[in-house]
Scaffold this motif. Structure first.
Motif, PDB file in Angstrom:
ATOM      1  N   MET A   1       8.705  13.673   1.864  1.00 25.36           N
ATOM      2  CA  MET A   1       7.505  13.845   1.046  1.00 25.36           C
ATOM      3  C   MET A   1       6.927  15.237   1.298  1.00 25.36           C
ATOM      4  O   MET A   1       6.810  15.668   2.443  1.00 25.36           O
ATOM      5  N   ARG A   4       0.690  18.000   1.630  1.00 21.58           N
ATOM      6  CA  ARG A   4      -0.339  17.851   0.608  1.00 21.58           C
ATOM      7  C   ARG A   4      -1.604  18.605   0.984  1.00 21.58           C
ATOM      8  O   ARG A   4      -1.622  19.428   1.878  1.00 21.58           O
ATOM      9  N   ARG A 159      -3.660  13.953  -0.757  1.00 20.20           N
ATOM     10  CA  ARG A 159      -3.354  12.613  -0.260  1.00 20.20           C
ATOM     11  C   ARG A 159      -4.573  11.710  -0.415  1.00 20.20           C
ATOM     12  O   ARG A 159      -5.675  12.064   0.008  1.00 20.20           O
ATOM     13  N   LEU A 168      -0.493   5.440   1.522  1.00 20.15           N
ATOM     14  CA  LEU A 168      -0.598   6.467   0.495  1.00 20.15           C
ATOM     15  C   LEU A 168      -0.752   5.823  -0.881  1.00 20.15           C
ATOM     16  O   LEU A 168       0.096   5.045  -1.322  1.00 20.15           O
ATOM     17  N   GLU A 170      -0.830   5.897  -4.954  1.00 23.72           N
ATOM     18  CA  GLU A 170      -0.225   6.655  -6.047  1.00 23.72           C
ATOM     19  C   GLU A 170      -0.671   6.140  -7.412  1.00 23.72           C
ATOM     20  O   GLU A 170      -0.318   6.709  -8.444  1.00 23.72           O
ATOM     21  N   CYS A 185      -1.624   1.630  -3.450  1.00 26.01           N
ATOM     22  CA  CYS A 185      -0.268   2.062  -3.117  1.00 26.01           C
ATOM     23  C   CYS A 185       0.740   1.284  -3.965  1.00 26.01           C
ATOM     24  O   CYS A 185       0.373   0.401  -4.743  1.00 26.01           O
ATOM     25  N   ASN A 204      -2.973  14.734 -10.820  1.00 21.04           N
ATOM     26  CA  ASN A 204      -3.244  15.912  -9.988  1.00 21.04           C
ATOM     27  C   ASN A 204      -4.253  16.796 -10.717  1.00 21.04           C
ATOM     28  O   ASN A 204      -3.931  17.868 -11.224  1.00 21.04           O
TER      29      ASN A 204
END
Length: 248
Positions: A1, A4, A159, A168, A170, A185, A204
């Protein structure tokens, strides 16, 4: 990964860089890029979220680039959701797409309103406003090859912990009014009591979770350096998980 937070990616060489190194790194990459030289030096402009500095961009713009074009890049990469109004505030003067009393239209070339060192403000949506801080860091002799402006670097997605287990996150679960969200997650997002149509992949962007904002990779990639594709900007695995959840 990938790492971040304050780190990001150079969009020319695709290496991971630190935010504080973005400008000197961009200088080096531009020198070896083979990009044409402009008649007048281009502006290197940094953009970051107001009170959300972990979201940041670095771009290069020709002096003849207009504020309208800069507005379009910001919309396509970071903020566009419902066609809201936006404006720049530069040295006390407001620039909008539909100028009214006391405002100036955005169809102004950057050379008329910006110079090295100038800091200015961008606002999108005057209901649930996203505010960005911009800074003309310096100039560079290189010029974007196919347009008047181009992204050079951007942050790696910060993160975010899952609100259920701390892993984490997402995915984002939006509330009914689209003004707040719950982060999940990959494991917790499959909980049976969640409304699958209120779940999105975390974006993002400093506008993530606001007014139903979703990233549009197809729109964003138009502002990337040559060689990038829409597929480079999306994660097919996350898209597949979301599709599976929504199909039940």
């Amino acid at each position: 990964m990938p790492p971040r937070g304050s780190q990001g990616s150079c969009l020319l060489c695709r290496k991971t860089i630190k935010k504080r190194d973005a400008v000197p790194h961009a200088r080096e990459c531009l020198e070896s890029s083979g990009w044409p030289r402009a008649k007048k030096p281009s502006f290197l402009i940094s953009v970051q979220g107001h009170r959300a500095a972990s979201y940041w961009l670095l771009l290069i713009a020709r002096q003849e680039c207009t504020l309208t074009e800069l507005d379009s890049l910001i919309r396509d990469v970071w903020v566009e959701c419902c066609g809201h109004l936006s404006e720049f505030t530069i040295q006390g003067q407001r620039f909008t797409r539909s100028a009214e009393c006391g405002e100036i239209d955005m169809e102004y070339p950057l050379s008329r309103v910006l110079s090295t060192g100038v800091k200015f403000l961008y606002e999108y949506d005057f209901g649930s406003t996203t505010v960005l801080d911009l800074h003309v860091v310096e100039t560079h002799p290189s010029s974007p090859p196919d347009s008047t402006l181009c992204l050079l670097a951007r942050n790696i997605l910060p993160r975010v912990p899952c609100n259920t287990c701390g892993s984490l996150a997402e995915f984002r679960l939006n509330d009914d009014d689209g003004e707040s969200s719950f982060h999940l997650c990959r494991r917790c997002v499959s909980a049976p009591d969640l409304d699958p149509w209120c779940i999105d992949v975390i974006s993002n962007s400093p506008r993530d979770g606001v007014c139903g904002y979703e990233e549009d990779a197809g729109a964003a990639v138009a502002w990337y350096p040559p060689g990038w594709t829409r597929e480079d900007l999306s994660d097919p695995e996350l898209d597949a998980i979301l599709e599976r959840i929504q199909e039940g």
